[in-house]
Enzyme design. Structure first.
Site, short mmCIF file in Angstrom:
data_model
loop_
_atom_site.label_atom_id
_atom_site.label_comp_id
_atom_site.label_asym_id
_atom_site.label_seq_id
_atom_site.Cartn_x
_atom_site.Cartn_y
_atom_site.Cartn_z
N ARG A 16 -36.75 -24.16 127.74
CA ARG A 16 -35.72 -24.94 128.67
C ARG A 16 -34.77 -24.45 129.26
NH1 ARG A 16 -34.87 -28.70 123.49
NH2 ARG A 16 -35.71 -26.95 122.68
N THR A 82 -40.82 -23.89 113.76
CA THR A 82 -39.45 -23.59 113.22
C THR A 82 -40.03 -23.15 111.52
OG1 THR A 82 -38.71 -25.45 112.74
CG2 THR A 82 -37.77 -24.28 114.37
N GLY A 105 -31.18 -19.26 116.00
CA GLY A 105 -30.36 -18.31 116.70
C GLY A 105 -29.58 -18.86 118.02
N ASP A 106 -30.03 -20.13 118.34
CA ASP A 106 -29.30 -20.86 119.48
C ASP A 106 -28.27 -21.66 119.10
OD1 ASP A 106 -30.98 -22.62 118.26
OD2 ASP A 106 -31.77 -23.38 120.16
N ARG A 320 -13.14 -0.40 136.68
CA ARG A 320 -14.62 -0.52 136.02
C ARG A 320 -14.56 0.36 134.97
NH1 ARG A 320 -17.49 1.48 141.28
NH2 ARG A 320 -19.39 1.97 139.46
N TYR A 353 -10.22 4.13 146.49
CA TYR A 353 -11.28 4.20 145.62
C TYR A 353 -10.96 5.50 144.79
CZ TYR A 353 -15.46 5.38 143.53
OH TYR A 353 -16.33 5.52 142.30
N ALA A 410 -0.86 12.91 155.39
CA ALA A 410 -1.60 11.69 155.74
C ALA A 410 -2.83 12.18 156.28
CB ALA A 410 -0.77 10.77 156.42
#
Ligand code: UD1
Ligand code: MG
Length: 434
Positions: A16, A82, A105-106, A320, A353, A410
């Protein structure tokens, strides 16, 4: 707490969900759903914890072992229901002495207290064979229905597909958690048949079988939020929302301000400290720890980062994995940082970055500075000494070292190391062409 063995059924296909990923690996707040159960049962110190998986579910095994490396596995060769799943775990149960708690498990949010209540209800009378966890959902949908007798005991569980109109009217449903008296399981499982709408061996049929054998079965009740099952993407989203609610309340509970809690998303393992201020629309992914007094401004995305005291991040910042900000760091808008250490008091204010870099304390990174850490094949490191000043729009071509207190004019493209205290410009002289 008496001895027990935990048995988590996770071999189902989860059709499902319509997914290439086994259902129990779908994540809630960044954690595979089955691992909420693994962690919960582990807290109760079971004699043994067994997970039933299907052949080839190595990714499920790996994920579970990452949570608890003592879990044992049973393989259910074919997904025949089951009850059949529990039969496939019988050999792994050999040598255990306690009662058996079967969990699906769900159903990730079952609490340890509920399991304790079920086990003590089971022990309350010698004649008890099974205790089932029931609940009354707002929408009973296709849950199995609990049929109680006049003594208030559980007589049978009838699956939705096999239920007539009267049984479907019953509002008390099966959550799927079942505690079975030690030693009775093999005997009861032997009597299972698959003469039902799904042609499956239903674990739920054990209740009627135990009653026919003269044992008593009981139902313990729980709230829907605790026992909700996840069979579809919509239920997954509902579970996420419940979990986020818990995490937001926990963050506020330790002393964080969330101006619009419903717009802030945490990972299950996020560490938050007091006097953190989180503005609206912030997403925090796995493995993040935030120290005291930190301010996270709107539209920031943070994952796998450690953020030191009184630092400011965002708006529109991206941290990150592998980022470590020391105390008093300022990361401004449209700055992306990956796998880098940023020293105390350093500032990366705008449009930069920074990747695979180590910055000392009090470094100032001008707007638009980029660490060029990748040559198309390998990643290289950038090292910037304390107090260095990097002018706007500088490209730092790694591997490269900038000495302490150095000043870069710069627009430079730095391809060689810069000595401590040096002042470097390398832009072309400006010419007027008439
Ligand atoms: C099951 C119950 C139902 C209950 C509902 C609660 C049965 C027959 N029905 O229905 O009474 O209201 O849970 O959510 O138990 N699994 C296996 N091997 C299999 C089949 C399933 O390991 O052959 C595992 C699945 O991975 C899942 C769990 O057992 O974790 C439950 O299976 P699922 O198919 O979701 O059962 P439901 O139809 O939801
Ligand atoms: Mg289910």
């Amino acid at each position: 707490m008496s001895k027990f063995t935990g048995l988590i059924l996770a071999a189902g296909n989860g059709t499902r969900m319509r997914s290439g990923l086994p259902k129990v690996l779908h994540e809630i707040a960044g954690r595979p759903m089955v691992n909420y159960l693994v962690a919960m049962v582990s807290r109760l110190k079971p004699e043994r914890l067994i997970a039933v998986i299907a052949p080839g579910m190595n990714d499920v095994k790996t994920a579970i072992l990452a949570e608890n490396d003592k879990v044992k596995f049973a393989i259910q060769k074919q997904q025949r229901g089951t009850g059949d799943a529990v039969i496939s775990a019988l050999s792994q149960l050999k040598g255990t002495e306690g009662d058996v708690v079967v969990l699906y498990g769900d159903h990730p949010f079952i609490s340890p207290e509920t399991i304790e209540n079920m086990l003590s209800a089971l022990k309350s009378n010698e004649n008890n064979a099974i205790v089932v966890l029931g609940f009354t959902p707002a929408d009973p949908a296709e849950y199995g229905r609990l049929v109680m007798n006049s003594r208030g005991e559980l007589e049978a569980i009838v699956e939705y597909k096999d239920a007539d109109a009267d049984i479907r009217e019953i509002s008390l449903c099966n959550s799927g958690v079942m505690a079975v008296r030690h030693g009775l399981l093999p005997k009861l499982l032997k009597q299972l048949k698959n003469s039902n709408a799904n042609r499956e061996f239903y674990l739920t049929d054990l209740v009627a079988i135990a009653n026919a054998e003269g044992f008593a079965c009981l139902a313990v009740r729980a709230e829907e939020e605790e026992v909700m099952g996840i069979n579809s993407r919509a239920q997954l989203a509902a579970a996420e929302s419940i979990m986020q609610g818990k995490l937001r309340r926990a963050a506020m509970g330790v002393g964080a301000t969330l101006f619009a809690p419903e717009t802030v998303f945490f990972s299950w393992d996020t560490i938050i400290s007091k006097d953190t201020v989180i503005h609206p629309f912030v997403v925090i992914g796995k493995g993040t720890a935030i120290d005291e007094g930190v301010e996270i401004r709107s539209f920031s995305h943070i994952e796998g980062a450690r953020i030191g005291k009184n630092s400011i991040v965002g708006p529109f910042a991206r941290l990150r994995p592998g980022v470590h900000l020391a105390d008093d760091v300022h990361i401004g808008n449209f700055v992306e940082i990956k796998k880098s250490k940023i020293g105390k008091g350093s500032q990366i204010g705008h449009l930069s970055y920074i990747g695979d870099a180590t910055l000392g304390s009090d470094v100032n990174i001008g707007a638009g500075t980029i660490t060029c850490n990748y040559d198309g094949k390998k990643k290289y490191e950038t090292n910037i000494g304390k107090g260095a000043f990097i002018g706007s729009n500088t490209s730092l071509v790694a591997p490269v070292k900038i000495g302490e207190g150095a000043v870069i004019g710069a627009g430079a493209t730095i391809v060689k190391d810069v000595k401590k205290g040096a002042k470097v410009v390398n832009v072309m002289p400006q010419k007027e062409l008439g």
